[in-house]
Design a protein around this motif. Structure first.
Motif, mmCIF file in Angstrom:
data_model
loop_
_atom_site.group_PDB
_atom_site.id
_atom_site.type_symbol
_atom_site.label_atom_id
_atom_site.label_comp_id
_atom_site.label_asym_id
_atom_site.label_seq_id
_atom_site.Cartn_x
_atom_site.Cartn_y
_atom_site.Cartn_z
ATOM 1 N N GLN A 37 48.836 29.519 37.946
ATOM 2 C CA GLN A 37 49.906 30.442 38.324
ATOM 3 C C GLN A 37 50.378 31.239 37.107
ATOM 4 O OE1 GLN A 37 49.428 30.816 41.679
ATOM 5 N NE2 GLN A 37 51.546 31.439 41.493
ATOM 6 N N ALA A 38 50.441 30.587 35.941
ATOM 7 C CA ALA A 38 50.832 31.289 34.714
ATOM 8 C C ALA A 38 49.812 32.370 34.374
ATOM 9 C CB ALA A 38 50.975 30.299 33.561
ATOM 10 N N VAL A 39 48.531 32.056 34.552
ATOM 11 C CA VAL A 39 47.478 33.047 34.324
ATOM 12 C C VAL A 39 47.657 34.210 35.293
ATOM 13 C CG1 VAL A 39 44.998 33.487 34.511
ATOM 14 C CG2 VAL A 39 45.816 31.444 33.327
ATOM 15 N N ARG A 40 47.872 33.902 36.559
ATOM 16 C CA ARG A 40 48.047 34.951 37.569
ATOM 17 C C ARG A 40 49.244 35.851 37.230
ATOM 18 N NH1 ARG A 40 47.044 33.256 43.390
ATOM 19 N NH2 ARG A 40 45.017 34.107 42.898
ATOM 20 N N GLN A 41 50.366 35.252 36.834
ATOM 21 C CA GLN A 41 51.546 36.042 36.479
ATOM 22 C C GLN A 41 51.274 36.931 35.269
ATOM 23 O OE1 GLN A 41 54.578 33.050 36.078
ATOM 24 N NE2 GLN A 41 54.985 32.975 38.277
ATOM 25 N N HIS A 42 50.567 36.403 34.287
ATOM 26 C CA HIS A 42 50.247 37.199 33.094
ATOM 27 C C HIS A 42 49.351 38.379 33.461
ATOM 28 C CE1 HIS A 42 49.585 38.113 28.884
ATOM 29 N NE2 HIS A 42 48.295 38.240 29.174
ATOM 30 N N VAL A 43 48.345 38.126 34.268
ATOM 31 C CA VAL A 43 47.424 39.203 34.655
ATOM 32 C C VAL A 43 48.163 40.243 35.498
ATOM 33 C CG1 VAL A 43 45.370 39.743 36.021
ATOM 34 C CG2 VAL A 43 45.335 37.832 34.425
ATOM 35 N N GLN A 44 49.034 39.804 36.405
ATOM 36 C CA GLN A 44 49.802 40.747 37.219
ATOM 37 C C GLN A 44 50.726 41.619 36.365
ATOM 38 O OE1 GLN A 44 51.603 38.098 40.086
ATOM 39 N NE2 GLN A 44 49.994 38.473 41.592
ATOM 40 N N ALA A 45 51.176 41.079 35.239
ATOM 41 C CA ALA A 45 52.019 41.860 34.328
ATOM 42 C C ALA A 45 51.196 42.836 33.490
ATOM 43 C CB ALA A 45 52.804 40.922 33.415
ATOM 44 N N HIS A 46 49.884 42.652 33.466
ATOM 45 C CA HIS A 46 48.989 43.504 32.672
ATOM 46 C C HIS A 46 47.860 44.049 33.543
ATOM 47 C CE1 HIS A 46 50.960 40.815 29.784
ATOM 48 N NE2 HIS A 46 50.913 41.844 28.970
ATOM 49 N N THR A 47 48.200 44.528 34.723
ATOM 50 C CA THR A 47 47.159 44.928 35.670
ATOM 51 C C THR A 47 46.375 46.149 35.226
ATOM 52 O OG1 THR A 47 48.759 46.194 36.937
ATOM 53 C CG2 THR A 47 48.275 43.960 37.708
ATOM 54 N N HIS A 48 46.995 47.078 34.561
ATOM 55 C CA HIS A 48 46.289 48.300 34.169
ATOM 56 C C HIS A 48 45.873 48.210 32.706
ATOM 57 C CE1 HIS A 48 48.174 49.562 37.868
ATOM 58 N NE2 HIS A 48 47.275 50.516 37.922
ATOM 59 N N THR A 49 44.593 47.995 32.518
ATOM 60 C CA THR A 49 44.023 47.886 31.181
ATOM 61 C C THR A 49 42.656 48.555 31.189
ATOM 62 O OG1 THR A 49 43.343 46.334 29.456
ATOM 63 C CG2 THR A 49 43.055 45.604 31.713
ATOM 64 N N THR A 50 42.233 49.063 30.057
ATOM 65 C CA THR A 50 40.925 49.712 30.020
ATOM 66 C C THR A 50 39.804 48.710 29.819
ATOM 67 O OG1 THR A 50 41.210 50.174 27.669
ATOM 68 C CG2 THR A 50 41.784 51.931 29.206
ATOM 69 N N ASP A 51 40.113 47.515 29.350
ATOM 70 C CA ASP A 51 39.080 46.507 29.136
ATOM 71 C C ASP A 51 39.646 45.132 29.468
ATOM 72 O OD1 ASP A 51 36.966 44.922 28.334
ATOM 73 O OD2 ASP A 51 36.716 45.904 26.391
ATOM 74 N N LEU A 52 39.198 44.574 30.586
ATOM 75 C CA LEU A 52 39.713 43.277 31.021
ATOM 76 C C LEU A 52 39.467 42.176 30.000
ATOM 77 C CD1 LEU A 52 38.711 43.256 34.788
ATOM 78 C CD2 LEU A 52 40.935 43.726 33.798
ATOM 79 N N ARG A 53 38.432 42.327 29.200
ATOM 80 C CA ARG A 53 38.118 41.286 28.221
ATOM 81 C C ARG A 53 39.258 41.065 27.238
ATOM 82 N NH1 ARG A 53 32.528 43.794 26.418
ATOM 83 N NH2 ARG A 53 33.897 45.585 26.494
ATOM 84 N N GLY A 54 40.133 42.056 27.105
ATOM 85 C CA GLY A 54 41.282 41.911 26.230
ATOM 86 C C GLY A 54 42.269 40.849 26.698
ATOM 87 N N LEU A 55 42.180 40.454 27.958
ATOM 88 C CA LEU A 55 43.060 39.421 28.503
ATOM 89 C C LEU A 55 42.508 38.007 28.297
ATOM 90 C CD1 LEU A 55 43.958 41.135 31.909
ATOM 91 C CD2 LEU A 55 45.399 40.994 29.865
ATOM 92 N N ALA A 56 41.273 37.889 27.847
ATOM 93 C CA ALA A 56 40.614 36.576 27.739
ATOM 94 C C ALA A 56 41.360 35.610 26.822
ATOM 95 C CB ALA A 56 39.173 36.736 27.283
ATOM 96 N N GLY A 57 41.851 36.087 25.695
ATOM 97 C CA GLY A 57 42.571 35.218 24.763
ATOM 98 C C GLY A 57 43.828 34.627 25.388
ATOM 99 N N ALA A 58 44.576 35.448 26.099
ATOM 100 C CA ALA A 58 45.789 34.968 26.756
ATOM 101 C C ALA A 58 45.454 33.976 27.868
ATOM 102 C CB ALA A 58 46.580 36.145 27.317
ATOM 103 N N VAL A 59 44.376 34.241 28.611
ATOM 104 C CA VAL A 59 43.960 33.319 29.673
ATOM 105 C C VAL A 59 43.629 31.957 29.069
ATOM 106 C CG1 VAL A 59 42.153 32.846 31.382
ATOM 107 C CG2 VAL A 59 43.188 35.125 31.246
ATOM 108 N N LYS A 60 42.872 31.945 27.995
ATOM 109 C CA LYS A 60 42.499 30.687 27.320
ATOM 110 C C LYS A 60 43.745 29.940 26.839
ATOM 111 C CE LYS A 60 39.576 27.908 25.158
ATOM 112 N NZ LYS A 60 38.936 26.854 25.909
ATOM 113 N N LYS A 61 44.672 30.681 26.251
ATOM 114 C CA LYS A 61 45.892 30.055 25.727
ATOM 115 C C LYS A 61 46.753 29.481 26.855
ATOM 116 C CE LYS A 61 49.817 31.060 22.721
ATOM 117 N NZ LYS A 61 50.492 32.078 21.916
#
Length: 131
Positions: A37-61
């Protein structure tokens, strides 16, 4: 000398992607559910990005230890350590359609890929079907 004098550089060749998370397996326990759920909330807060791979570090953390996180050109996948099946995926809503584990499969209905249930051809009535 420039052989193409009328060309201009594209300012942003990669359009923004609409990130979303699909959790493909049922969470093992309440703690895993909270992490996802924390991952989902973080991604929903960052929905518009030019490169999804930039979210990988936050997902791992956000998931913490016990998970393997990797990415392809336009997605991030999550697996539990030691498992081959994907637990979740972060993808672009404009180019993919992954579902959560509890969502029903879409009704196949009439598609052009199903030979027994083809869409009517031009000039046919819907009830006639293929000849």
């Amino acid at each position: 000398m420039n052989p193409y004098p009328k060309t201009t550089a594209v300012a942003d060749p990669f359009p923004a992607q609409q990130a979303y998370v699909a959790i493909e397996q049922k969470p093992r326990d309440a703690a895993e559910k909270r992490h996802l759920q924390a991952v989902r909330q973080h991604v929903q807060a960052h929905t518009h990005t030019t490169d999804l791979r930039g979210l990988a570090g936050a997902v791992k953390k956000l998931l913490g230890p016990g998970y393997e996180v990797g990415c392809g050109s336009a997605h991030i996948w999550v697996r539990r350590d030691g498992e081959q099946q994907r637990l979740a995926i972060v993808a672009d809503r404009l180019t993919s359609a992954y579902r959560d584990w509890f969502e029903p499969l879409p009704d196949a209905g009439a598609t052009s890929r199903t030979p027994r249930k083809q869409l009517p051809r031009l000039g046919e009535s819907p009830a006639a079907g293929p000849s």
